[in-house]
Design a protein around this motif. Sequence first.
Motif, mmCIF file in Angstrom:
data_model
loop_
_atom_site.group_PDB
_atom_site.id
_atom_site.type_symbol
_atom_site.label_atom_id
_atom_site.label_comp_id
_atom_site.label_asym_id
_atom_site.label_seq_id
_atom_site.Cartn_x
_atom_site.Cartn_y
_atom_site.Cartn_z
ATOM 1 N N LEU B 320 0.911 -1.230 0.226
ATOM 2 C CA LEU B 320 -0.103 -0.074 -0.024
ATOM 3 C C LEU B 320 0.945 1.193 0.111
ATOM 4 O O LEU B 320 0.542 2.213 -0.856
ATOM 5 C CB LEU B 320 -0.873 -0.102 1.221
ATOM 6 N N ASP B 321 2.034 1.281 0.777
ATOM 7 C CA ASP B 321 2.712 2.269 1.017
ATOM 8 C C ASP B 321 3.404 2.486 -0.278
ATOM 9 O O ASP B 321 3.722 3.692 -0.724
ATOM 10 C CB ASP B 321 3.759 2.287 2.043
ATOM 11 N N ALA B 322 3.954 1.494 -1.007
ATOM 12 C CA ALA B 322 4.511 1.737 -2.405
ATOM 13 C C ALA B 322 3.787 1.976 -3.620
ATOM 14 O O ALA B 322 4.136 2.272 -4.751
ATOM 15 C CB ALA B 322 5.361 0.545 -2.586
ATOM 16 N N ALA B 323 2.362 1.831 -3.453
ATOM 17 C CA ALA B 323 1.390 1.973 -4.653
ATOM 18 C C ALA B 323 1.465 3.300 -5.368
ATOM 19 O O ALA B 323 1.567 4.415 -4.603
ATOM 20 C CB ALA B 323 0.220 1.577 -4.184
ATOM 21 N N GLY B 451 -2.630 1.131 -13.421
ATOM 22 C CA GLY B 451 -3.860 0.916 -12.933
ATOM 23 C C GLY B 451 -4.109 -0.362 -12.514
ATOM 24 O O GLY B 451 -5.218 -0.877 -12.429
ATOM 25 N N ALA B 452 -3.117 -1.150 -12.386
ATOM 26 C CA ALA B 452 -3.289 -2.488 -11.847
ATOM 27 C C ALA B 452 -3.290 -2.547 -10.379
ATOM 28 O O ALA B 452 -2.607 -1.883 -9.696
ATOM 29 C CB ALA B 452 -2.178 -3.515 -12.326
ATOM 30 N N LEU B 453 -4.273 -3.755 -9.949
ATOM 31 C CA LEU B 453 -4.477 -3.667 -8.398
ATOM 32 C C LEU B 453 -3.401 -4.392 -7.734
ATOM 33 O O LEU B 453 -3.017 -5.622 -8.024
ATOM 34 C CB LEU B 453 -5.715 -4.380 -8.173
ATOM 35 N N VAL B 495 -5.073 -10.197 -6.369
ATOM 36 C CA VAL B 495 -4.416 -9.417 -5.778
ATOM 37 C C VAL B 495 -3.253 -9.777 -5.083
ATOM 38 O O VAL B 495 -3.435 -10.890 -4.336
ATOM 39 C CB VAL B 495 -5.248 -8.171 -5.157
ATOM 40 N N PRO B 496 -1.837 -9.415 -5.399
ATOM 41 C CA PRO B 496 -0.666 -10.208 -4.369
ATOM 42 C C PRO B 496 -0.670 -9.940 -3.181
ATOM 43 O O PRO B 496 -0.308 -10.871 -2.522
ATOM 44 C CB PRO B 496 0.242 -9.786 -5.329
ATOM 45 N N ASN B 497 -1.164 -8.872 -2.715
ATOM 46 C CA ASN B 497 -1.041 -8.363 -1.473
ATOM 47 C C ASN B 497 -2.348 -8.271 -0.758
ATOM 48 O O ASN B 497 -3.055 -7.203 -1.125
ATOM 49 C CB ASN B 497 -0.197 -7.107 -1.165
ATOM 50 N N LEU B 498 -2.920 -8.856 0.240
ATOM 51 C CA LEU B 498 -4.421 -8.785 0.696
ATOM 52 C C LEU B 498 -4.291 -9.082 2.134
ATOM 53 O O LEU B 498 -3.501 -9.795 2.703
ATOM 54 C CB LEU B 498 -4.977 -10.161 -0.109
ATOM 55 N N ARG B 547 -10.431 -8.216 -16.016
ATOM 56 C CA ARG B 547 -8.900 -8.599 -15.929
ATOM 57 C C ARG B 547 -8.596 -9.058 -14.574
ATOM 58 O O ARG B 547 -7.652 -10.038 -14.742
ATOM 59 C CB ARG B 547 -8.061 -7.179 -16.022
ATOM 60 N N LEU B 548 -9.336 -8.862 -13.466
ATOM 61 C CA LEU B 548 -8.968 -9.245 -12.156
ATOM 62 C C LEU B 548 -9.551 -10.782 -11.858
ATOM 63 O O LEU B 548 -9.176 -11.370 -10.917
ATOM 64 C CB LEU B 548 -9.140 -8.404 -11.250
ATOM 65 N N LEU B 549 -10.464 -11.035 -12.827
ATOM 66 C CA LEU B 549 -11.194 -12.398 -12.590
ATOM 67 C C LEU B 549 -10.631 -13.264 -13.604
ATOM 68 O O LEU B 549 -11.587 -14.514 -13.946
ATOM 69 C CB LEU B 549 -12.716 -12.087 -12.694
ATOM 70 N N ALA B 550 -9.562 -13.327 -14.201
ATOM 71 C CA ALA B 550 -9.224 -14.059 -15.202
ATOM 72 C C ALA B 550 -9.125 -15.465 -14.739
ATOM 73 O O ALA B 550 -9.222 -16.450 -15.500
ATOM 74 C CB ALA B 550 -7.709 -13.863 -15.854
ATOM 75 N N GLN B 551 -8.742 -15.668 -13.463
ATOM 76 C CA GLN B 551 -8.852 -17.156 -13.164
ATOM 77 C C GLN B 551 -10.278 -17.637 -12.528
ATOM 78 O O GLN B 551 -10.276 -18.630 -11.894
ATOM 79 C CB GLN B 551 -7.850 -17.167 -11.778
ATOM 80 N N GLN B 552 -11.197 -16.780 -12.734
ATOM 81 C CA GLN B 552 -12.410 -16.995 -11.949
ATOM 82 C C GLN B 552 -13.396 -17.142 -13.161
ATOM 83 O O GLN B 552 -14.404 -16.449 -13.346
ATOM 84 C CB GLN B 552 -12.939 -15.930 -11.193
ATOM 85 N N PRO B 553 -13.530 -18.386 -13.706
ATOM 86 C CA PRO B 553 -14.530 -18.514 -14.892
ATOM 87 C C PRO B 553 -16.060 -18.549 -14.575
ATOM 88 O O PRO B 553 -16.919 -17.805 -15.413
ATOM 89 C CB PRO B 553 -14.277 -19.986 -15.491
#
Lengths: 155, 753
Positions: B320-323, B451-453, B495-498, B547-553
Motif C-alpha cells: 500500500l505504501d509503495a502504490a 492501474g493494476a491492483l 491481488v498479490p497483497n491482501l 482482468r482481475l477475474l481471469a482465474q474465476q471462470p
Amino acid sequence: MYELEVNGRIHQVDVDADTPLLWVLRDELGLTGTKYGCGVAACGACTIHIDGNPICSCVTPVSVGVGRRITTIEGLRSQIAAAVQAAWEELDVVQCGYCQSGQIMSAVALLEKKPRPDDADIDVAMGGNLCRCATYQRIRAAIHLAATRLAEPRA
Amino acid sequence: MSAAWIENASRRRFLKAGSGLALAIYLPLNAAAKTQPERSFAPNAFVRIGEDDTVTVIVKHLEMGQGTYTGLPTLVAEELDADWAQIRVEGAPANTALHGNLLLGKIQGTFGSTSLANSFEQFRRAGATARAMLVAAAAERWQVPAASIGVAGGVVSHAPSGRTARFGELAAAAAELPLPNKVDLKNPADFVLIGKGVKRKDSRAKIDGSAQFTQDVRLPGMLLALVAHPPWFGARAKRFDAEKTRAVRGVVDVVAIPSGVAVLATNFWAAKKGRDRLKVEWDASAAFGQCTHDIVDEFRGLLEQPGRIARSEGECAAALDAAAHRLVADFEFPYLAHAAMEPLNCVVRLDANGCEIWNGEQFQTADQMAVAAVTGLAPEQIKLNMLYAGGSFGRRASSKADYLVEAVHIAKAIGGRAPVKLMWTREDDMRGGYYRPMYVHRLEAGLDRDGALVAWQHRIVGQSIAAGTVAESLMVRDGVDRLSVEGAIDLPYAVPNLRVDLHSPQLGVPVLWFRSVGSLHTAFAIETFIDELAAKASQDAVAFRRRLLAQQPRHLGVLELAAAKGDWGRPLARGAKGERRGRGIAVHQCFGSVVAQVVEVTVRADRSFKVDRVVCAVDCGLAVNPDIVRAQMEGGIGFGLSAALHGRITLREGIVEQFNFTEYPILRMNEMPRVEVHIVASAAPPSGVGEPATPVIGPALANALFAASGERLRQLPLRFDQAPSAWGWHAGAATPLHEGCTQEDRPCSPSVA
Ligand code: FES
Ligand code: FES
C-alpha cells in the motif's frame, strides 16, 4: 352479540365492541386464511372485502361489519376471483405465501372495479399489500394475465 | 404425520394405519397431505407409496418460500419416474440422524441455501430405491426379467406383454422385498422433471387460504399468550401489577417468565388488551443502554487499529505504501430486522411425557436441545412439527431458540394445563432483537502506475453472530467468525497483497444471521470499492473486473452474461427533464453460486431515485427448477433492495426506535424494478439460490447511482441526503442525537413504570 354475514353465512359472535374483524374471523369463526401481519393497516395481510371493497380487517371493529357482506379468501366465488387464483397458480406467484391471501383479495377488488388495469393502477391498488418475499413482479404479471383471460371471449 | 409414521419411516416397513395413529389434533400441512393411505410402502425415510397410488415425499427442510417442498420432491419423482400429480409432501420430524443436513455435519436445519444441494443425491437415491423395488415386485408378479420392465409417469410396464401396474398396486408386494444393495441414478440426459420445471406443490393452498402456518394452529383448550418484553435488551421484570389485565374478559392468567411477563387469554384480542393494561416495573441495571451513534463511534475507533487476521497474503502494508495510487473508503451498515410477514410464534403442548411443538421449524437440532434444557426432558422427547413458515430469512433458525424457549417457559409456568400459542405482535417481532449486526468497514487499496491492483486491505468491525451460540464451534476459528468476513476472505479478484482483519466487539444487542449473512455487507463494500478503483484507473467497470477475474471462470461467465443482456456499454434511454440515469454492475459468489446484476436507475431532480430495471445472471450449477431459480432471484433482489432503500434499526438509549412497518418500511409494489433473470447452463451439482441474489443488488444500485450522480454512497440505507454518519441522527428525528434523546417517544407497550 353481533350478527355478521361472512361468505354468505350468518354468524352470531359474542365479542367486545372494539374487537377487530380480523380476530373475529380468525379466533371466533376459525377463518384463518386472513392473516395478521402488522395490526396497524400497514401491510395488507388482513385484507378482506366488505360489500366488495377491500379493507384492512385488523383495524376495522366488528361493529362495522354488521349488516354488510363480508368476504374472506375462503369465500371467494366470483369468476374474477377464479381467474385471479388461476393466474396466481399458473405463474407460481407464491413464495412463503403468508401475504398472498391479502394480495389476492386486493387484486380481485381491483379487477372488479377496473377490468384492464395498467401498471400505475396496480401500483395504487396493491400499494398497501407488502410482500417480504418480494413476489411483486409476479403479482403484477398475474393481475395482467387474469385481466387478459377475463377479456377473452368465452367459448 | 403420526407418531407411528415417524418411528417407522426409517425402516423399510409396510405400514398399517390404525386408530391409534392419527393424531386427534393434527393439522394437515396442506390439502394434499390429507390423504393418509390405509397401507403404504416406505423403503426409506424420504418416500412412502400408498396403496391409493399417492407418493408422499418426506421433506427434511423447512418450506419458507424458497421452494423446498417442490425441489426435493422433484428429485424423488425424477428417479422414481413418478407422475408429478401423484406426489404429496410432508414435513419431516426432528431426527438429526435421519434428516440431518449433509453439508452441515450433525445438525438438522434449513440454512445456508443448502437444502437442495445437500439433498441432491440423497433424495434421488431415495426415489431410485423405491423404483427398483417396485420394478422387482412387478418382475416377480409377471414372472419377467426386471430389465425388461420400464417405468414412466407413475406406471410400471412390461412392453412385450403389454402389462402395466400403478405404483399403488405394487406397493404391498414391494414392501416384502429386500432393499437393493445398489441403485443406479439416471444419466442427466434422461431427466424428465429436473431442469424442466414442475409447478410448486404449495401454490394452491397458499392461494385459497388453506395453507397452515403456525399462526393458524388451533388446538382444543389452547390459550393464546402475549409477552410483555422489557424495552431494553438485558432488562428483567422486577414486579408487575396485573389487576387491570385480569379484568379483561378472556384473560385467563398472567405469569412471570425469564423473558418478561406473559398474558394468557382465550383469544388474541383479549391477550392484547390485557397486555396493554399490564404495568411492569423493569430492572434495567444490567440492560444495554447505548445509542446507535455511540456504537458507530466505538466501531469507527476500532477501524484505526488492526484486528484479528482473517486472511493475509503477501505484504499488504508495504505494498500500500509503495502504490502509485492509494484509495480508502469507509462503509456503514445498520442493524436490520428480518421482519418476515408472519411474526414469530410457536405452539407448545407440554406434559409429563414430552413436549410437542408446532413451528415454522428451521433448526431442529438446536431447538430440541434448548427445549430439553428448559423442560428437563430428553431431546428425543421434544416432538417438532414443521409447518410452513411465513418467511424467516434466518430469524426462525434462532441460534438460541429464543422464542421457542419463551413459549415453553409459559407452558411450564401454567403447569402444562393447556396448550399455549405464543404470538409476537409485529412490534414484538421488530423490537425483539436478533438483528443482522451493525458493521463498519474500511477498505484500502493500491493501484500501480498502469492501474493494476497491487494491494487490498479490508477491515471489518461488528458483533460476532456465532460467538456464544451453537454455531460457534463450526464458525469461529482463532477468534474470527467466518460469518463476519465471508465474501471478504474469499475475494475473487486477483491481488498479490491482501489482508482482511476483524474486530468483534461484544454488545448487548442480540444478533443473528440474516439472508445472505456476511455477504450482504462484504459484497457491498467490495463491489462498490472495485467500482471506485475502476474509475480511478479510468477503466470501464466490466473491463476492470474482467482482468482481475481471469482465474474465476464462473464469475466471468455471469459478469459477461449480465453485461450482454443488460446492454452494458450502450447508451441508456434519456430520462425526463431534470432526471439523470445511470447503470451499475456488481458480481458476487456465495453459497456456491455466483450472481451478477446490472441495474438501471433514474435519479430525479429532488434527488430521490427509482430502480428501473435489474438484469440478473446466475450460475447455480444445475437448475433443478429454473422457474424457482428465477423466483428466488426476483425475490432475493427485492429483499436486498428493501435493505438498500429502507432497512435500518436504530437504538436510543438502548431502546429500539422502530415499531412497525410504519418506521421500518419494506419494499412496496411501486418500488419493485423489472427483473430479468438469465441462468447459466451448467451440469455442475446444484448450489444455493435462496440467498445469492440478495447481496448483489445493493452495490450494483450504488454503482448505478454513482454513474447517474457522480456521488459515492457508502452508508446503508442509500440516501443522497446523508449526514457524515446517517445514524448519528435518530430515525425520524430532526435534530442530532444527544439533544434528540429528550424528544417525546412513542409509548412502549406495556407502559414503562
Ligand atoms: S395486519 Fe392489517 S394491514 Fe397488516
Ligand atoms: S409470499 Fe412471503 S410475504 Fe409474500
